[in-house]
Design a protein around this motif. Sequence first.
Motif, PDB file in Angstrom:
ATOM      1  N   PRO A 107      17.618 -13.390 -56.191  1.00 17.62           N
ATOM      2  CA  PRO A 107      17.465 -12.220 -55.366  1.00 17.62           C
ATOM      3  C   PRO A 107      18.896 -12.098 -54.616  1.00 17.62           C
ATOM      4  O   PRO A 107      19.368 -13.208 -54.400  1.00 17.62           O
TER       5      PRO A 107
ATOM      6  N   TYR B 291      22.798  -9.860 -47.356  1.00 16.39           N
ATOM      7  CA  TYR B 291      23.327  -9.797 -45.853  1.00 16.39           C
ATOM      8  C   TYR B 291      24.545 -10.879 -45.667  1.00 16.39           C
ATOM      9  O   TYR B 291      25.212 -10.908 -44.762  1.00 16.39           O
ATOM     10  N   VAL B 292      24.688 -11.617 -47.014  1.00 20.57           N
ATOM     11  CA  VAL B 292      25.791 -12.710 -46.738  1.00 20.57           C
ATOM     12  C   VAL B 292      27.032 -11.908 -46.926  1.00 20.57           C
ATOM     13  O   VAL B 292      28.349 -12.238 -46.411  1.00 20.57           O
ATOM     14  N   TRP B 293      27.262 -10.434 -47.703  1.00 18.26           N
ATOM     15  CA  TRP B 293      28.501  -9.966 -47.629  1.00 18.26           C
ATOM     16  C   TRP B 293      28.556  -8.861 -46.536  1.00 18.26           C
ATOM     17  O   TRP B 293      29.491  -7.825 -46.543  1.00 18.26           O
TER      18      TRP B 293
ATOM     19  N   ALA C 189      20.671 -18.832 -49.639  1.00 15.91           N
ATOM     20  CA  ALA C 189      22.128 -18.325 -48.773  1.00 15.91           C
ATOM     21  C   ALA C 189      21.819 -17.957 -47.390  1.00 15.91           C
ATOM     22  O   ALA C 189      22.626 -17.767 -46.617  1.00 15.91           O
ATOM     23  N   ALA C 190      20.461 -17.904 -47.085  1.00 16.90           N
ATOM     24  CA  ALA C 190      20.181 -17.146 -45.792  1.00 16.90           C
ATOM     25  C   ALA C 190      20.520 -18.259 -44.671  1.00 16.90           C
ATOM     26  O   ALA C 190      20.314 -18.043 -43.462  1.00 16.90           O
TER      27      ALA C 190
ATOM     28  N   PRO D 260      21.495 -11.846 -52.125  1.00 20.95           N
ATOM     29  CA  PRO D 260      21.556 -12.147 -50.731  1.00 20.95           C
ATOM     30  C   PRO D 260      22.418 -11.135 -49.867  1.00 20.95           C
ATOM     31  O   PRO D 260      23.385 -11.638 -49.744  1.00 20.95           O
TER      32      PRO D 260
ATOM     33  N   VAL E 114      23.809 -19.367 -53.119  1.00 19.57           N
ATOM     34  CA  VAL E 114      23.559 -17.955 -53.435  1.00 19.57           C
ATOM     35  C   VAL E 114      22.688 -17.798 -54.795  1.00 19.57           C
ATOM     36  O   VAL E 114      21.467 -17.320 -54.785  1.00 19.57           O
TER      37      VAL E 114
ATOM     38  N   PRO F 258      17.998 -11.949 -44.246  1.00 19.26           N
ATOM     39  CA  PRO F 258      17.916 -13.254 -44.931  1.00 19.26           C
ATOM     40  C   PRO F 258      16.267 -13.504 -44.960  1.00 19.26           C
ATOM     41  O   PRO F 258      15.558 -13.039 -44.135  1.00 19.26           O
TER      42      PRO F 258
END
Lengths: 306, 306, 306, 306, 306, 306
Positions: free
Chosen positions: A127, A131-133, B111-112, A129, B106, A306
Motif C-alpha cells: 500500500p 504520508y512519507v513523501w 513505513a508509518a 505510504p 516502504v 500513517p
Amino acid sequence: MDEPVVYLSGRMVPASQASVKIYDGGIVLGATTTECTRTFKHKLYRLEDHVARLYRSLKYMRLDIKMSQEDMMHVSEEVRERNVKLLKPEEDLGLIHFVTPGEFKVYAGSAAGGPPPAPTVCVHTFPMPFYVWADYFRTGAHCWTPSIRHIPPQCIDPKMKYRSRMHYFLADGETHAADPKAVTLLLDLDGNITETSGANFLIAKDGAVLSPTTRNILPGVSRQVVIEMCADLGIPFIERDLQVHDVVNADEALLSTTPYCLAPVTKINGIPIGKGAPGLMFKRLIERWSQLAGLDIVAQIMNSKP
Amino acid sequence: MDEPVVYLSGRMVPASQASVKIYDGGIVLGATTTECTRTFKHKLYRLEDHVARLYRSLKYMRLDIKMSQEDMMHVSEEVRERNVKLLKPEEDLGLIHFVTPGEFKVYAGSAAGGPPPAPTVCVHTFPMPFYVWADYFRTGAHCWTPSIRHIPPQCIDPKMKYRSRMHYFLADGETHAADPKAVTLLLDLDGNITETSGANFLIAKDGAVLSPTTRNILPGVSRQVVIEMCADLGIPFIERDLQVHDVVNADEALLSTTPYCLAPVTKINGIPIGKGAPGLMFKRLIERWSQLAGLDIVAQIMNSKP
Amino acid sequence: MDEPVVYLSGRMVPASQASVKIYDGGIVLGATTTECTRTFKHKLYRLEDHVARLYRSLKYMRLDIKMSQEDMMHVSEEVRERNVKLLKPEEDLGLIHFVTPGEFKVYAGSAAGGPPPAPTVCVHTFPMPFYVWADYFRTGAHCWTPSIRHIPPQCIDPKMKYRSRMHYFLADGETHAADPKAVTLLLDLDGNITETSGANFLIAKDGAVLSPTTRNILPGVSRQVVIEMCADLGIPFIERDLQVHDVVNADEALLSTTPYCLAPVTKINGIPIGKGAPGLMFKRLIERWSQLAGLDIVAQIMNSKP
Amino acid sequence: MDEPVVYLSGRMVPASQASVKIYDGGIVLGATTTECTRTFKHKLYRLEDHVARLYRSLKYMRLDIKMSQEDMMHVSEEVRERNVKLLKPEEDLGLIHFVTPGEFKVYAGSAAGGPPPAPTVCVHTFPMPFYVWADYFRTGAHCWTPSIRHIPPQCIDPKMKYRSRMHYFLADGETHAADPKAVTLLLDLDGNITETSGANFLIAKDGAVLSPTTRNILPGVSRQVVIEMCADLGIPFIERDLQVHDVVNADEALLSTTPYCLAPVTKINGIPIGKGAPGLMFKRLIERWSQLAGLDIVAQIMNSKP
Amino acid sequence: MDEPVVYLSGRMVPASQASVKIYDGGIVLGATTTECTRTFKHKLYRLEDHVARLYRSLKYMRLDIKMSQEDMMHVSEEVRERNVKLLKPEEDLGLIHFVTPGEFKVYAGSAAGGPPPAPTVCVHTFPMPFYVWADYFRTGAHCWTPSIRHIPPQCIDPKMKYRSRMHYFLADGETHAADPKAVTLLLDLDGNITETSGANFLIAKDGAVLSPTTRNILPGVSRQVVIEMCADLGIPFIERDLQVHDVVNADEALLSTTPYCLAPVTKINGIPIGKGAPGLMFKRLIERWSQLAGLDIVAQIMNSKP
Amino acid sequence: MDEPVVYLSGRMVPASQASVKIYDGGIVLGATTTECTRTFKHKLYRLEDHVARLYRSLKYMRLDIKMSQEDMMHVSEEVRERNVKLLKPEEDLGLIHFVTPGEFKVYAGSAAGGPPPAPTVCVHTFPMPFYVWADYFRTGAHCWTPSIRHIPPQCIDPKMKYRSRMHYFLADGETHAADPKAVTLLLDLDGNITETSGANFLIAKDGAVLSPTTRNILPGVSRQVVIEMCADLGIPFIERDLQVHDVVNADEALLSTTPYCLAPVTKINGIPIGKGAPGLMFKRLIERWSQLAGLDIVAQIMNSKP
C-alpha cells in the motif's frame, strides 16, 4: 484471505510467507532486476512500459525466465486484482516485479550438477505510504550530493533498474550525516548530475525542463510521462549534462518517480533553488498529470495518513 | 536434527527454513556485507580475521548490529560445531556471515514510523564442493577479462566484501559467452588487473609474487596467508599496478581464496601463461599451506566427489 | 612603532598600510604562490625549507623576483625580529611569504608598453591564534569529504603552495552546510584522499603512519618533520593511495601543518575514527615534536586565549 | 577630480587609492568572482546580463553581499558616469565587478571572534586599450594548446567567472615559450577544446558556427550575442564537443569576449586555419555587431593608439 | 658485397633491395613490434635481453613466427657479422628487429582462403649516426610536453615496443612548432611523465635516480643498465609517478636509450633544469657505462662526423 | 600489361613490384594516413569526399605532399581506369590511398643532413573480395566488445583515417579467442560504443538510426551516405553516446563501410539483437543505396565467388 498475495516463481503465496532462501542469487549476489509500478484508483498505470523495461533488463542479463511479457502482465493484473480488495478507496498500491538468477548452488549445497538454477520471479504489492513523501509537497525536498559517485555504465548500466545498490546505501549514510531528511543525488565520475536512489532528477530553467542524459540514468517511466506532458504543453524538454551549478541557478528542480509522480526540490546542498519553494512548472505538470491519472495526486498524498 | 542449522538474527533455525523476507534490504538493495570462512579438519581457519573484516565493513556501512565481535565468534563456533557433525571426516565446511540493513519499510508496509529496522544477521554453512574446482588443479584456470570494468572505490570500496555484484554477474555473462569454463578477471577503469568474483589474483615473476594494490581489491585473508608464507619462505611479495601484458608474460598466475586456498591460472584470454601448466611457485606455496593447515589441500580437492 | 611591519616589494611598511592595488595579479588572477612559517619561542622554524619551496614554486611559475634565497631569508628574519617585539613571551608568530605576478597592465591602464610588470613580493606576520584550534586537541577534528574534488596536478600541481583556492572555498561551503565546524578533506578525481585546505592528512594503522602520495598533495614541511620523527622513533612511514575506507578503519588520523604542527582527527563524515578520541600515535609524535621545538606545543595551544 | 573613481565596499575612492588589504580573501584565497562589461559610445552594454551572472556566481559561492542587483546596477552606472568624463569621444571603458570573501581573519589578527567577514565588493573601470588587440584584426590570433589542462567542473565550475587562475598563468608560461604572441586555448581532461583565458572559442564550418558545450566554458555574454546574431542571420549555432582536429580543419575560428567583441583566429599550434586569414563569417558577424553597437568595432580597434 | 645485408623472412638480401610489399600488415596496420640493439666495438650489447623482449611482445600479439629465440640470436649475429665489415673501427651499428603480421590478404588479392599469412620478420642494421645526438652532450636536450597524450596501456601496452606511433608523429609536429630541436616528452592521460619517442626519461634528485612506473613506459634495456649501475654505485633508483613540477625542480634529467646510452636533458618547456647544464649524476653514470662498454661513449659521439 | 598498376610517389609501377623500403616511415612509425574508395560498375564512388578527407588528415599531420587534390583525383582515376580493365563486369575495385612521412633517415643511413624526407604517396587497387562478407548478409555479423579500448582523441583523433592500428590488432586477438568469426567493436575509455576496425557502427531503434558521436569515430563517407538516405526517407538520424545496453535492446544494428556499404549485425557478445536476423531498416536502406549505386549491392556480394 485477508492478507495480500505474492506471486513467487509460479505460485501465489500469502505475503506473510513470501520469502526467499538465503542461498538465492538475489541475496548472495544482489544481481536482481526490478520494476515498480503503481495504481491510480486501483488500476495499474503504464504496466506495459514497466514490463517491457523488465524484459530489456533480463535480456541484458542473459536471463531467460520462460515466461512471456503477456504472461507477466496477466500475473501482475491478478496480483493487483486480489490485493486492491484490501485497500480503502482513497488508497493505491505499488506493485513490484523482481527477478533474481535463482539458487546460488555452491552455498545451497547443490553444486554437484543438475540443471542451471531457475530464476526467482516475484510480483508483490504494498500500500502506498503517501504520508512519507508529504513534506516534499509542503516545503520541497532537499537534495544532497555526497562524495560517493554513481556507478558508471561500463560497470553497471543504469538503463537497467537493478538492486546492487550498496553505493546508494553508502551515499545515503553520508547524506544523512549532513541532513537526516535530505535525498541523495549522485554525481557521475565527471561531476555531472545523475539521479537519486528512487527518482529521476530534472530542472526547470527559462521555461524549459532539462534532464541529465540517458548515459547516466534510468530512463524512467515517470520521466517519460513528463516528456510526453511537455510535448503536449509546448514545454521544451532538453537532455544534456548538468552540473550542480545548473541546479543552484535553476528556477525549479523536480523529482519524477512512480510512487509520487513528481515532487519539487527546493534546496541543494543547503542552497535554496529558485525561490526555495514549489514553483509554477511543478504546479503546471502535476495538474496535468492529475488530469491524466483521473485523481488529484497532491491531495491524495497530503491527505494520506500513517 | 539431521540438517544443518543457520543462525538468523538471534535464532538457530534449520537450514531448510532459512530464508529472508522479500522486503529485506538484502533483497531490495543488495546492500549486504559478507564473509566466507572455511574449516580445515572441521576447525575454522582464521575466523578472527574474517570477523574483524566484517566489522570493518559494518563500520563503513554505519550499521550497528548490537553484537560484539566476541559474540559473533561464539555464534560462528556454535554453528560450526553443530554442522560439522553432519560431515564425513574428509569433508570441510564453508561458513558464511552476512548482514543486511534489515526490513525495507516502504515495501514491508511498515513505513508509518516505529524504530529504524534492525539489521538481518546470518551465519550459515555449506559443505565444501571441492570437486567444482578440481579442474583448476589439473590444468589450471582460464581467466578472461571482459569489456565490463570493476566498480571503482569512489562508488563502492572493494576493501569491504559486499554483495552488490550485478557487475560480476554481467561480466560473467560476457566471459562465459567466450568460454563457459573461464573465470572473470575484471580490469579497473584504467585497465589495471583487479580480482575475480571469488578470488584475489596474483602473478609470479622472476621468483617474486606480485599483486594488484589494495586500491582495487579485497585485501583477502587467503592473500594475507600468501603474504605471510612469502615472508617465511623469503619470497618477495610486491604490490603494484599490473596489466594484462604482465600476466601474459608472467611465469605463473594464481588465485587465492578461502574455499580452495590457492589455484594455478594457466591461460589468460586464450594465451598460455608461462608453460601453460601449474608451476613451481604454486607448488611451493600450496605445500607450505598444507603444512600450516595440517592436511593435503590438493589431495582433499582432487579426491572430492559430488 | 607599536604595530608590526610588513615587507612589501622592497619596502618595510606598517601593517595597517599593507595593501595591494586592485590591479595586482594576486587579486586579478589569484596567481599567487605562498609559504607559511612559524616561530617557536620567537625563532623561525625551518625557514630555509619554506624559502626553498617558495623558490621551487617561483621556478615552476617562471617568475624571476630578482632576489636571492639568502636575501629572502634576511628579509624574513628582519620582519620577524621587528614583529616579535610586540608579542608576549608565550605567544608566537606566523610568517607569510607571498609573491604575485605584479600589476595586471590592462586593468591598470598601463598596457601601452613599458617593461613587464615586476612581481609583488610580500613578507608579513600574524600572531598565532592558537585558541582557534584548541578544540582539535580536546576532542579531535571532524573531517568531511564534500562532493567537490581537488584540482588535479595536470591543471595546477599541488606540490606548489598556491592561492587559486576557489575550489577550497566552494568545498568549505558544502562541508559547513553539513557541519559548521568540520574540516574539508578533498578527494582527488579518482576518489583518493588528498589534503585539507590548511594541512596534510595522515593516518596511523598497526603502528605505521600512512600518507597519500606526493602526486596529490603539498609535500608539507610539517609532514617532513613527521617523516623525520618517524625515522627517529622507528615508526614506518608509508606513502600510498588512501581511500575513505582506510580512514574509517584507521587507528588514528592526523593533520600536520605549520600553525599547530599536528592535530588529531577523530571523525570522518560523522563516523568515529578508532576510539573517536586523540590516540597514542598522536601523543608520541607531539611529545617528540615538543622536544624538538623546545616548548610544550599542546600546552601553548590549550593555554592560548583570544 | 581628474582621476577615475572606484567603488570599494560602500565607498567611492580615487583609483590611485583603490587597494585591498593583504589579508583580503581575494589575495589570500583567490576566491574571487568577477565580471567584465564594456561601454559602446560610453554606454554600458548588456550590464544587466553581467550583473545577473555575477549574482549567479555569488549564489554558487554562498556569499551574501547585502546588496540587490538593482543597487549593483546603480552603482555601476554611477562609476561609469563619473569615469567616462575622462575619456575622449572615440574611447570606451571596461567596467569590472569583483567580489571577494573579505578579510581572512587568521592572517588579519581578528580570529578571536566577532561577526564573519563582510565580502569585499569592488566596481572599477579602465580605458579600453584596443591597440593591444589590433594584430588579431590584421592577421588573426594564433591559439596554442599547452599540455596543462583546464580545471574540470567538479573542482571549479567554469560557468562562474572566477579568479583562481593559476592554471591559466602556468599554461600561458608554456604557450609563450612556444610563441610569445600566442593565445592559450586550454583542452579539458578528455582533450576537448574549452576556452582561452579571456574569451570563448568558436569555429565556423560549412556555414554554421560551432561551440564547445557549456560543461567546459563560461557561457559568455558576448557568445550569447553571437548566438542571437546567428539566429537573426539564419546561421546554425551548434554546441558539441570539439577537438583540435575540428579546429585545424575548420573554415574559420573566432574568439568572442567583452573587450573586443569578436576576433579571428587564423592559426592553431602553428597550423593555418582555413585560408589562414580573417574570413567571411567573421566579417558577417562583426558587421552585424557593429550595427547593434552603433559604431564600427573594427575601426575603433584599428584606430586606437597607446 | 659492399653493401649491408638484411634478413627478411628467411632470406639474406642486400640492403638496397630490402623492402616490403605495400600489402604487408606493417604498412597496412602499423601492427609491428620491434627492437633496437647496438654494438660496442662491433659486438652486440645485451642482444639476449632485446630478443627476450621481442618474444614477450610477440606472445602478447599472439604471433607465432616459427623461429626460436636461439635462431633469432644466430640470425642477428650473422647480420651483424656481415655488416660490421663495412664499418670503420670507430663506428658502431644499430641492429633492428621487426615483425609484422604479414600479408593483409584483402588488399593483396589473396582473401579467397589459403593459410593465414606468415609474419614478416626482418633484421637489419644501420651505421650509428652519432653526430645527430652530439648537441645533447654539449648543451643537453630540451624536452617539450605537447598537449597530445601518450596512448594508455588499456589501448596499447607500452611494455611492448611497437610501431603504431601516429601519436608520436602528431606530438612531434606540435613540439617542433614550439622548438624545432626539442624532444617530445609525452604525458599520460593523468598528466604523469611517460617517455620520449626514442628514450626513457629519468630525473636525478637529492642523490637518487627517479623513473616513471612501468605502467606508462617501455621497460628499456638501457634503463635496466642504469638500474644495475645504480645498484653497483649505491645510488637509489626509485619508481613513482612524476609530474612536470618534479622535472622543473630536479637536479638533473636524463634520457636513456640504446643508440646513445644516456644523455643529459637541461631544459623542459623552456625552463632550465638544475643548473641548465649536464650534471654530475650524468657524468658518474656515463663514465661507469663507458667502463662496462669498454669505450668512451661520449668521445665516440663527439668525434662522430656525418 | 596484365597486372594492375600502382601509383607510387610519382611513378606507375606494376602491382607485383609495389613495395616500400623497410626504412619508410610507414613501416618504422606506422604514421600513415589512408583512404579506401570503391567502384560501382567500375566507376569510383564519392572519390571527391575521400580525397578531401585525405587532405584533412594530411593537414592535421602537417604533411605537404606537393600535390593538389585535383592532381590526386586525376591520378586516382588513371589507376582506376587502367585496373578496371582486368575486371569481369560483375566485379568492382577497392582503391586505396596512403601517405607516409617518407624515409626514416636514421635507419636509412641518410641522417647526415640533406632535405627532409619526401612523403611516400601511394594509390593502389584490389578486386573486391565480396564473398568474404557474404555471411554478414546471410545471418548478420556478430560484434564483440573486447576489454581493450579505442585510442582516445587526445592521443590520435579518429576523425583521421590512420594506420597505427596495433590496438585493433590486439583487440582482434581477444575477440577471435572468443569467436573466430566475430567483428571487434571497440568501446571508448568511458565504455561508449565507437566503431569496428573497418566500419562505422549504427543501431536502429523505434524507426530512427542512432550513431556514436564524431568524438569517437571516423566520420565515414558511407555513414554520410546513410545520413543522406535517412534525410531522403524521413528517417531521423541521431548522434549520441551509446552503450552496449542500447545495442542489446536495439531493433537492429548495422555496419557501414566502403567495401560492402551496409551490413546487418545480429548479435553482440553472444546476445541476439532484435529478432537476431537482418531487419527492415537494413533492407530499406540497402535497397535505396542499390538504387543510388545503380546495382543490386546484396546480389553482387552474394553472387561473388573466391
